[in-house]
Enzyme design. Structure first.
Site, PDB file in Angstrom:
ATOM      1  N   TYR A 139       0.816  -1.215   0.000  1.00  0.00           N
ATOM      2  CA  TYR A 139       0.000   0.000   0.000  1.00  0.00           C
ATOM      3  C   TYR A 139       0.854   1.271   0.000  1.00  0.00           C
ATOM      4  CZ  TYR A 139      -4.442  -2.451   1.023  1.00  0.00           C
ATOM      5  OH  TYR A 139      -5.567  -3.226   0.966  1.00  0.00           O
ATOM      6  N   LYS A 190       4.878 -15.065   1.967  1.00  0.00           N
ATOM      7  CA  LYS A 190       4.822 -15.590   0.592  1.00  0.00           C
ATOM      8  C   LYS A 190       6.253 -15.549   0.055  1.00  0.00           C
ATOM      9  CE  LYS A 190       2.663 -17.403  -2.736  1.00  0.00           C
ATOM     10  NZ  LYS A 190       1.892 -18.651  -2.652  1.00  0.00           N
ATOM     11  N   ASP A 223      -1.518 -18.287   1.244  1.00  0.00           N
ATOM     12  CA  ASP A 223      -2.588 -19.086   0.632  1.00  0.00           C
ATOM     13  C   ASP A 223      -3.007 -20.216   1.579  1.00  0.00           C
ATOM     14  OD1 ASP A 223      -0.003 -20.063   0.197  1.00  0.00           O
ATOM     15  OD2 ASP A 223      -0.354 -20.719  -1.861  1.00  0.00           O
ATOM     16  N   ASP A 247      -5.382  -7.370   4.896  1.00  0.00           N
ATOM     17  CA  ASP A 247      -6.685  -6.910   4.393  1.00  0.00           C
ATOM     18  C   ASP A 247      -7.542  -8.104   3.983  1.00  0.00           C
ATOM     19  OD1 ASP A 247      -8.685  -5.145   3.346  1.00  0.00           O
ATOM     20  OD2 ASP A 247      -7.920  -5.583   1.348  1.00  0.00           O
ATOM     21  N   ASP A 251     -11.088 -10.071   6.015  1.00  0.00           N
ATOM     22  CA  ASP A 251     -12.452 -10.255   5.485  1.00  0.00           C
ATOM     23  C   ASP A 251     -12.861 -11.722   5.634  1.00  0.00           C
ATOM     24  OD1 ASP A 251     -12.906  -7.551   4.733  1.00  0.00           O
ATOM     25  OD2 ASP A 251     -13.881  -8.136   2.865  1.00  0.00           O
TER      26      ASP A 251
HETATM   27  C1  IPM Z   1     -10.132  -1.964   4.664  1.00  0.00           C
HETATM   28  C2  IPM Z   1     -10.424  -1.555   3.239  1.00  0.00           C
HETATM   29  C3  IPM Z   1      -9.336  -0.638   2.702  1.00  0.00           C
HETATM   30  C4  IPM Z   1      -8.010  -1.412   2.767  1.00  0.00           C
HETATM   31  C5  IPM Z   1      -9.593  -0.113   1.281  1.00  0.00           C
HETATM   32  C6  IPM Z   1     -10.908   0.641   1.204  1.00  0.00           C
HETATM   33  C7  IPM Z   1      -8.480   0.724   0.759  1.00  0.00           C
HETATM   34  O1  IPM Z   1     -10.610  -2.683   2.435  1.00  0.00           O
HETATM   35  O2  IPM Z   1     -10.065  -1.092   5.528  1.00  0.00           O
HETATM   36  O3  IPM Z   1     -10.006  -3.164   4.917  1.00  0.00           O
HETATM   37  O4  IPM Z   1      -7.683  -2.154   1.850  1.00  0.00           O
HETATM   38  O5  IPM Z   1      -7.305  -1.249   3.762  1.00  0.00           O
HETATM   39 MN    MN Z   2     -10.606  -4.580   3.549  1.00  0.00          MN
END
Ligand code: IPM
Ligand code: MN
Ligand code: NAD
Length: 355
Positions: A139, A190, A223, A247, A251
């Protein structure tokens, strides 16, 4: 009893941010009153609507203004009318990077009363925390495009991994692992394919690990750890990961905890040289925005993390336990958890369980 007042900047932002953050502010205000301190919230109207009116995601003096606060409470950023790379690169990521919030702390816990999409799993099986590197890696923003619109068009996006950046995130992760009952740490890597950046990651993590002989650690390829989170979540405790890996893994972690609507996060500046920022891990959810049905749990839980960071752990714990009781009782659930409650009904139930 302290009569401390905390100054909190509120950036509700876009989409369901405008629904879950007001719910969170109300609950935090009540919890603070009961805990004998005050939260003084200041709304900042920044985000995509502001961009469409002004051409900027935030006022030009944003950095100086945010420095005056003790913490930032953020909803979500991103709306269909604005390119997501603009909204992220001109609001969310500059805040994390310029405010030196180099840790992104993301608990992933299956609360009693929630059904995980992983059949047969209970709260005892899913209790992880991701310590995501939040300042560099994939990032860092370095790169560019050339020959736009021609067949020779190209794009370059550079990842930067520094010894300093890896060392401080690894140390933060091991410190947390040391305080948890299982004292386990997994490093997501990785280094098989990425022979420069992630080999440095592995080397530095190994060096830091020597200072923590009480923590059991190992590396997993990213992975494989993604699969392990689904097949053997009970074997995972603290996970340290690069910016992009963290990130994606969080999720997954939020989804297996029941919904993207439950996972909170703290963007922490451990040196306390600037305010830290607390937000749900989910985004602005354009598909349900405006319907009043977003799950407020992630936002409220993020608010509890903020109170803990501010030095009010007892009140923070009361907020988390109110969430836990509402979920365990099971009668008030938003649609993402299989119920029919609205955001407001769920927030009211949490508020009612605070006392
Ligand atoms: C998060 C989001 C952000 C990230 C995006 C919106 C840039 O997905 O906060 O997890 O990747 O950090
Ligand atoms: Mn995210
Ligand atoms: P998203 O997290 O907004 O939504 C993914 C799915 O999860 C959707 O189906 C959504 O309805 C559901 N969901 C998310 N939060 C929920 C909640 N609280 N209650 C119930 N359901 C919920 O991810 P996306 O669709 O990939 O991104 C939408 C926008 O949000 C994009 O502009 C993206 O860039 C942005 N985004 C911002 C942040 C942030 O501000 N930190 C984080 C992620 C995505």
């Amino acid at each position: 009893m302290s009569r401390q007042t905390y100054r909190i900047a509120v950036i509700a932002g876009d989409g369901i941010g405008q629904e879950v953050i007001p719910a969170g502010v109300d609950i935090l205000r009540r919890a603070a009153g009961q805990g004998g301190f005050r939260c003084d919230f200041t709304d900042l109207p920044w985000g995509c609507e502001f961009y469409l009116k002004t051409g900027r995601m935030m006022d030009a003096d944003w950095l100086e203004r945010l420095q005056a606060f003790d913490a930032i409470y953020l909803g979500a950023i991103g709306a269909p009318g604005v390119s997501d790379s603009i909204s992220a690169r001109e609001l969310l990521l500059p805040l994390r990077q310029r405010l030196r919030q180099f840790v992104n702390l993301r608990p992933m816990r299956l609360m009693p009363g929630i059904d995980s999409p992983l059949g047969g799993r209970t709260a005892a099986d899913i209790d992880m925390i991701c310590v995501r590197e939040n300042s560099e890696g994939e990032y860092c923003g370095i790169g560019g495009r050339a020959h736009m619109g021609t067949p020779d068009e190209l794009a370059e996006q550079t990842s930067i991994f520094t010894r300093r950046g890896i060392e401080r995130i690894a140390r933060y992760g091991f410190e947390i692992a040391r305080t948890r009952p299982r004292k386990l740490l997994a490093s997501a890597t990785k280094s098989n394919a990425l022979q420069h950046s992630l080999v440095l990651w592995d080397e530095v993590v190994e060096e830091v690990a020597r200072d923590y002989p009480d923590v059991t650690w190992r590396k997993y390829y990213v992975d494989a750890i993604a699969a392990r989170m689904v097949t053997h979540p009970q074997t995972l405790d603290v996970i340290i990961a690069s910016n992009l890996f963290g990130d994606i893994l969080t999720d997954i972690g939020s989804a297996i905890s029941g919904s993207l609507g439950v996972g909170p996060s703290g963007n922490i500046n451990p040196d306390r040289t600037a305010p830290s920022m607390f937000e749900p891990i989910h985004g602005s959810a354009p598909d349900i925005a405006g319907k009043g049905i977003a799950n407020p749990v992630a936002a409220v839980w993020a608010g509890a993390m903020m109170l803990e960071h501010l030095g009010e752990p007892a009140t923070a714990a009361r907020v988390v336990s109110a969430i836990g009781r509402v979920l365990a009782e099971g009668s008030v659930k938003t649609p993402d958890l299989g119920g029919e409650a609205t955001t407001k009904e769920m927030a009211a139930a949490i508020a009612a369980h605070l006392e």
